[in-house]
Design a protein around this motif. Structure first.
Motif, PDB file in Angstrom:
ATOM      1  N   PRO A 202       6.574   2.129  61.710  1.00  0.00           N
ATOM      2  CA  PRO A 202       7.313   1.197  62.564  1.00  0.00           C
ATOM      3  C   PRO A 202       8.151   1.883  63.649  1.00  0.00           C
ATOM      4  CG  PRO A 202       8.028   1.063  60.272  1.00  0.00           C
ATOM      5  CD  PRO A 202       6.790   1.871  60.299  1.00  0.00           C
ATOM      6  N   ILE A 203       8.809   3.008  63.293  1.00  0.00           N
ATOM      7  CA  ILE A 203       9.695   3.621  64.290  1.00  0.00           C
ATOM      8  C   ILE A 203       8.893   4.191  65.444  1.00  0.00           C
ATOM      9  CG2 ILE A 203      11.573   5.255  64.636  1.00  0.00           C
ATOM     10  CD1 ILE A 203      11.653   5.421  61.532  1.00  0.00           C
TER      11      ILE A 203
ATOM     12  N   LEU B 142       7.479   1.511  67.616  1.00  0.00           N
ATOM     13  CA  LEU B 142       8.449   0.909  68.547  1.00  0.00           C
ATOM     14  C   LEU B 142       8.686   1.823  69.737  1.00  0.00           C
ATOM     15  CD1 LEU B 142      11.045  -0.730  66.171  1.00  0.00           C
ATOM     16  CD2 LEU B 142       9.513  -1.862  67.778  1.00  0.00           C
TER      17      LEU B 142
ATOM     18  N   GLU C 222       4.476  -4.442  69.271  1.00  0.00           N
ATOM     19  CA  GLU C 222       4.396  -5.664  68.477  1.00  0.00           C
ATOM     20  C   GLU C 222       4.246  -5.336  66.997  1.00  0.00           C
ATOM     21  OE1 GLU C 222       1.142  -8.267  69.454  1.00  0.00           O
ATOM     22  OE2 GLU C 222       1.341  -9.263  67.510  1.00  0.00           O
TER      23      GLU C 222
ATOM     24  N   MET D  80       7.520  -4.066  65.622  1.00  0.00           N
ATOM     25  CA  MET D  80       8.514  -5.131  65.429  1.00  0.00           C
ATOM     26  C   MET D  80       8.170  -6.010  64.242  1.00  0.00           C
ATOM     27  SD  MET D  80      11.326  -5.704  66.680  1.00  0.00           S
ATOM     28  CE  MET D  80      12.279  -6.642  65.492  1.00  0.00           C
ATOM     29  N   ARG D  81       6.877  -6.316  64.099  1.00  0.00           N
ATOM     30  CA  ARG D  81       6.488  -7.148  62.963  1.00  0.00           C
ATOM     31  C   ARG D  81       6.800  -6.427  61.652  1.00  0.00           C
ATOM     32  NH1 ARG D  81       3.229 -11.710  63.692  1.00  0.00           N
ATOM     33  NH2 ARG D  81       2.667 -12.068  65.865  1.00  0.00           N
ATOM     34  N   LYS D  82       6.595  -5.104  61.664  1.00  0.00           N
ATOM     35  CA  LYS D  82       6.889  -4.347  60.439  1.00  0.00           C
ATOM     36  C   LYS D  82       8.380  -4.359  60.167  1.00  0.00           C
ATOM     37  CE  LYS D  82       3.136  -1.515  59.290  1.00  0.00           C
ATOM     38  NZ  LYS D  82       2.720  -0.207  58.795  1.00  0.00           N
ATOM     39  N   VAL D  83       9.179  -4.192  61.218  1.00  0.00           N
ATOM     40  CA  VAL D  83      10.632  -4.229  61.064  1.00  0.00           C
ATOM     41  C   VAL D  83      11.047  -5.558  60.455  1.00  0.00           C
ATOM     42  CG1 VAL D  83      12.788  -4.392  62.361  1.00  0.00           C
ATOM     43  CG2 VAL D  83      11.162  -2.588  62.887  1.00  0.00           C
ATOM     44  N   LEU D  84      10.370  -6.616  60.881  1.00  0.00           N
ATOM     45  CA  LEU D  84      10.708  -7.946  60.389  1.00  0.00           C
ATOM     46  C   LEU D  84      10.150  -8.200  58.991  1.00  0.00           C
ATOM     47  CD1 LEU D  84      10.229 -10.089  63.582  1.00  0.00           C
ATOM     48  CD2 LEU D  84      12.356  -9.305  62.567  1.00  0.00           C
ATOM     49  N   GLY D  85       9.506  -7.195  58.413  1.00  0.00           N
ATOM     50  CA  GLY D  85       9.093  -7.329  57.025  1.00  0.00           C
ATOM     51  C   GLY D  85       7.620  -7.599  56.803  1.00  0.00           C
ATOM     52  N   ALA D  86       6.801  -7.554  57.866  1.00  0.00           N
ATOM     53  CA  ALA D  86       5.370  -7.763  57.668  1.00  0.00           C
ATOM     54  C   ALA D  86       4.820  -6.563  56.926  1.00  0.00           C
ATOM     55  CB  ALA D  86       4.668  -7.896  59.006  1.00  0.00           C
ATOM     56  N   ASN D  87       3.938  -6.797  55.970  1.00  0.00           N
ATOM     57  CA  ASN D  87       3.337  -5.650  55.326  1.00  0.00           C
ATOM     58  C   ASN D  87       1.968  -5.375  55.940  1.00  0.00           C
ATOM     59  OD1 ASN D  87       1.392  -7.286  53.991  1.00  0.00           O
ATOM     60  ND2 ASN D  87       2.942  -7.795  52.448  1.00  0.00           N
TER      61      ASN D  87
END
Lengths: 803, 229
Positions: free
Chosen positions: A414-415, A418, A324, A327-334
């Motif tokens: 993030p990687i 995931l 989670e 994915m949130r980081k991928v979506l741009g969450a800092n």
């Protein structure tokens, strides 16, 4: 955004119910305890703060320095008030208060045909000046209390007592008789005194009446009683130091001090009265600030242990949240946004725990009140301070428990997140999680060690030899000054086969009622600068209490002081080593009015609590000072013996209420506060261990899940279930050991300090530490085993398939 | 849109240094559909992660929308990501605790899009992807194909300039796989630039250009002759 956090939090928590329950229950237990302790501390700190002049009200104390050490008393000489009224106008309003801590009340009937009702009261009856109400702000309802108490025989009842004596009636104008001595007229009914005052009362009586009740009251400066105290308000412009100096100067000529004796009147602020155990107060209970700090510390410990669980569980299962986070980081969450999210989640868990603890605290408070003998009331809506405390606790626990897990979780790359390839940070080979578990174990072991030591000291109090027999001795008080009536009935008292011995005395050998006197010894030329603890009793005293006679004989029967017994400490203080040497030597006491020879020497016995040293004691006869009859009875026939004693007693005092107490109960009351502390320790150590176990259980269950594959491989390679168990237990055993090494010096330090309060105390033996260590190890390993066994008995094929 | 000059990536652990990318020079034009192919461990995913601003290169230059960004901080990259990029993964990576609707809504929340507009855009995408009837379901209640459609909805709801797909059909049967490829193709036709990593030649066929990677180096490029380009 917050809605999204909230949704995810609620759903995550619901999905992982086991994890949520562990956390909520642990935190709720910790917070409940801290809330209860907060309420206790708040209650103790609130004593007498409700008076509008509270910040300038003082009590006059007496501090003495003798060559045998200092002595402290809150009892002031009877003429004190008159003196300060005459010479110290800045001490106003002022009142003296005489406290009668037990008495017999006769409700006089308005109708000759109805027999008067009698009550025995064991709560404070205060004798006060009308100015009492200028000084203190006790609630008085509709009554103009100052006016109502002004008449010489006036009496104010509290509402509970009014209802007890006059159910459903208006008591105003009715007559009561106190101790069969004085008739008092009820002039008003006021609300009950609050629980948080050191001046508790069930009724208030005009001060003048105390002179008829109090046998000792007189107008000299040489007699004091801790039941007679003076309170006043200091004028805002006046200085404590200067007024104190003036009082001491004015009174210096009035007091007759022996050479070398230093005595000073000191002003003690009202705010200190509840916390200074050197002086007694009418509530008969002080609490040291050290104890309050200890409570605060225990509360903090419990919340800490629960928060540590939270950190450990949250980081242990960080893996589960990795995807989670990724994915949130991928979506741009800092990072900040993610930290806020996880802190919100912690906040939610903490909030649930806080709400639960409010309910728990309300349910448990009655038990705590009973345990600590307090009357704390708590309703969350009426306690802004408690509300604030909980809010502060919510925020700090959320922050401290949530910050580190949030930092770990939000810090995932993030990687790797995931791909679930995340590892928690390790510093110098010890993970933070291990360090935290060590902290938990340390706290638990410290608490266990303290509990055992406190318990042992309590046991010691119970079982230590006091130098006299305390078993199956019953103490029965009778109206003061009326010993003769019952003494005449001695043959009847002894007539029952279950009554073995009877003695009339001021009090039992060890008692809260002591009185001391100065004296002259032998050729009277040497000034022995110490006071004697005076035991006044008839010739059966030594035999009834089984006190050992070392030399000489017991004094003869007499109504006045003619012959004396002394103890070993007395001999040591006057420099005599051989008891025989003391026999025949003269003693002059009672302000020079009584003189006689020492006829015997008794073995030392304790005259008070084991906190204090054995004092020099003199025993002699003086029948007008006998207040109790003490009977040694046959334990197995106690009921019959008591019935017999009651019958005889009542025939002597038909107008009074029979009352008795077993000596061992009286003695146990010396240690009530310590007993309570001991109970509190026990309960809270148990809860700390429970919370710790909850966390450990959760932690191990996650570790077992994480190491499923490892266990599978090991089993395939031939590992036995036992070796798997060892695999999991080994790590925790090491942590318990490290915690043990930390806990021993910490607890030794604190308990050694605590024991210093008692002159007679146990030695801290090493086995206490080992028992605590072994117990913690056992509890920890049992907890670990429950989960580890699951891994040990798992099927390796299934375990390997999960990868 | 994307230009790399001598791009390098090395992974260093305590004892071993692994080179994942060696001097990769790649240029992706706006509107292009590029497929990266190669055997396992050749560096495809590493390259995609760098292009997707999920990872920083160890050397070389990396231009995204004419900006050299190889030294950008995580926060700067996160900002670029949420504004310009969409991701589709082999394992979907939907958040289990959120419904279909909420999963798709998430990128817009991070972009601070107002709730009314969010609702409208999510609904529109869900309709477009023919998954609107499942909007209140949780990911585990959907088939693989449906999950991937949700993941694509989430990737495109923010109208990214560049869509990155890492083996988008890897976890799907062929029918669902084809469906997904059709969707990507349509998105590309509507103007979205796509970079996709794949093992599957069939999937690669949808691309305009195929780059073959081997041991971290580009060894060949095939440009498709398409009348439509």
């Amino acid at each position: 955004m917050l809605k999204n956090y909230f949704l995810v939090a609620v759903r995550t928590l619901r999905r992982h119910l086991g994890y949520t329950t562990l956390n909520v229950v642990g935190l709720a237990l910790g917070i409940t305890c801290s809330l209860l302790l907060f309420l206790v501390i708040q209650h103790e700190l609130s004593f007498d703060t409700f008076h509008s002049k509270a910040d300038r009200i003082y009590r006059i104390n007496v501090d003495k320095v003798t060559q045998h050490g200092p002595s402290y008393s809150a009892g002031t000489p009877y003429p004190m008030l008159a003196t300060i009224k005459a010479s110290l106008p800045e001490l106003t309003p002022a009142t003296h208060i005489f406290n009668l801590d037990e008495g017999t009340i006769t409700v006089l009937s308005t109708n000759d045909k109805v027999a008067p009702q009698r009550f025995r009261e064991e709560n404070n009856i205060l004798f006060i000046e009308p100015e009492f109400f200028d000084l203190f702000d006790f609630e008085t309802g509709n009554v103009n209390a100052k006016q109502a108490i002004a008449a010489p025989n006036s009496l104010l009842l509290t509402s509970t007592i009014a209802e007890k004596y006059f159910p459903g009636q208006n008591p105003e104008g009715r007559m009561l008789r106190l101790n069969n001595e004085v008739n008092l007229k009820v002039t008003g009914v006021i609300p009950d005194a609050p629980a948080n005052t050191d001046l508790p009362f069930i009724m208030l009586v005009n001060y003048e009446n105390s002179k008829k009740i109090n046998l000792f009251s007189n107008d000299t400066w040489n007699s004091t009683s801790s039941n007679h105290q003076v309170y006043f308000a200091l004028a805002p412009s006046a200085s404590v130091q200067q007024s104190e100096d003036r009082l001491n100067k004015i009174t210096s000529e009035l007091r007759r001090l022996s050479p070398g004796e230093k005595e000073r009147y000191t002003f003690q602020a009202l705010s200190k009265v509840h916390f200074d155990d050197r002086y007694s107060n009418f509530g008969d209970r002080t609490i040291s600030t050290t104890t309050l700090w200890a409570m605060a510390l225990v509360g903090l410990f419990l919340v800490l242990v629960a928060s540590i669980n939270f950190v450990n569980l949250a980081t242990a299962q960080a893996l589960r949240r990795a995807k989670e986070v990724g994915m949130r980081k991928v979506l741009g969450a800092n990072k900040t946004q993610l930290m806020v999210q996880f802190l919100c989640e912690t906040g939610l868990i903490t909030l649930v725990a806080v709400l639960l603890s409010v309910v728990l605290a309300e349910l448990l408070l009655p038990f705590l009140n009973k345990l600590l003998d307090l009357q704390i009331t708590f309703s969350i809506l009426n306690s802004p301070a408690a509300l604030l405390f909980l809010l502060a606790e919510l925020l700090t626990v959320t922050f401290f428990a949530g910050f580190y897990p949030a930092l770990v979780l939000s810090g995932f790359q993030p990687i790797s997140a995931l791909k679930s390839k995340v590892a928690t940070a390790r510093t110098a080979g010890i993970s933070l999680r291990q360090a935290l578990v060590v902290v938990q174990f340390t706290i638990c072991q410290v608490l266990i060690i303290c509990t055992i030591i406190v318990h042992n000291q309590m046991e010691y109090f119970r079982s230590a030899s006091l130098g006299f027999d305390k078993e199956a001795i019953v103490t029965i008080p009778f109206p003061s000054g009326q010993a003769k009536k019952l003494m005449a009935l001695r043959p009847q008292l002894e007539a029952h086969s279950a009554v073995k011995n009877v003695t009339f005395a001021f009090a039992a050998p060890s008692s809260n009622s002591n009185f001391s006197m100065s004296f002259r010894f032998d050729d009277y030329s040497i000034n022995h600068n110490f006071n004697l603890n005076f035991k006044v009793a008839d010739e059966h005293f030594v035999e009834t209490f089984g006190i050992d006679l070392l030399a000489g004989r017991i004094y003869e029967k007499s109504d006045t002081m003619r012959e004396f017994l002394v103890n070993e400490t007395f001999l040591r203080n006057v420099g005599i080593t051989n008891p025989e040497e003391a026999l025949g030597k003269k003693l002059l006491v009672n302000g020079g009015n009584s003189e006689g020879p020492i006829v015997g020497v008794v073995k030392d016995f304790h005259v008070g609590s084991l906190r204090n040293k054995i004092e020099p004691v003199v025993i002699s006869t003086w029948s007008s000072l006998y207040f109790t009859v003490n009977a040694k009875i046959e334990q197995k026939d106690a009921t019959a013996a008591l019935a017999h004693l009651k019958k005889i007693w009542t025939s002597a005092y038909p107008d009074d209420v029979f009352y008795y107490e077993f000596l061992d109960d009286t003695l146990a009351r010396f240690y009530e506060d310590e007993q309570r502390q001991a109970h509190l320790f026990k309960i809270f150590s148990f809860i700390a261990i429970l919370i710790g176990c909850l966390g450990l259980y959760g932690l191990v269950s996650f570790m077992v899940t994480q190491r499923t594959k490892e266990v599978g491989v090991r089993k395939v390679l031939g590992a036995s279930s036992g070796s798997i168990l060892v695999l999991f237990s080994k790590d925790f055993a090491k942590l318990v050991l490290v915690a043990f090494v930390l806990a021993v010096p910490v607890s030794y330090y604190f308990m050694n300090k605590w024991l210093q309060d008692f002159t007679y105390r146990i030695d801290i033996s090493y086995w206490v530490f080992f028992v605590a260590g072994a117990l913690t190890l056992l509890i920890a390993l049992t907890t670990v085993s429950v989960q580890a066994l699951r891994a040990a008995f798992s099927n390796p094929v299934i375990a390997l398939k999960t990868e | 849109m994307i230009k790399t000059v001598n791009l390098q990536k090395k992974y260093t652990t305590d004892e071993v240094e692994t080179t994942a990318l060696v001097n990769v020079n790649l240029h992706v034009k706006q509107g292009e559909f590029l497929a990266i192919m190669g055997p396992s461990g050749c560096g495809k995913s590493t390259l995609l992660n760098i292009i997707g601003l999920l990872d920083n290169p160890s050397g070389g230059e990396f231009y995204f929308l004419e900006q050299e960004i190889s030294k950008f901080s995580e926060r700067q990259r996160a900002n670029l990501r949420k504004e310009y990029l969409g991701f589709v993964f082999q394992s979907f990576n939907l958040i289990d605790e959120l419904t279909v609707y909420e999963n798709v809504e998430l990128p817009l929340i991070y972009l601070n899009v107002g709730s009314a507009e969010r609702k409208q855009r999510v609904e529109q995408v869900l309709e477009q992807m023919q998954i609107a009837h499942r909007r209140n379901h949780f990911p585990q209640q959907l088939s693989g194909g449906q999950q991937q459609r949700v993941a694509i909805s989430r990737a495109v709801v923010s109208k990214p300039k560049l869509l990155l797909a890492d083996e988008p059909t890897g976890n799907l049967d062929s029918a669902h796989g084809q469906e997904v490829m059709q969707l990507l193709s349509t998105l590309n036709e509507q103007g979205t630039t796509i970079v996709m990593v794949t093992h599957s030649p069939t999937d690669a066929d949808y691309a305009h250009r195929i780059v073959n990677l081997f041991d971290g180096q580009i060894i060949s490029e095939n440009v498709k002759e398409l009348a439509t380009l």
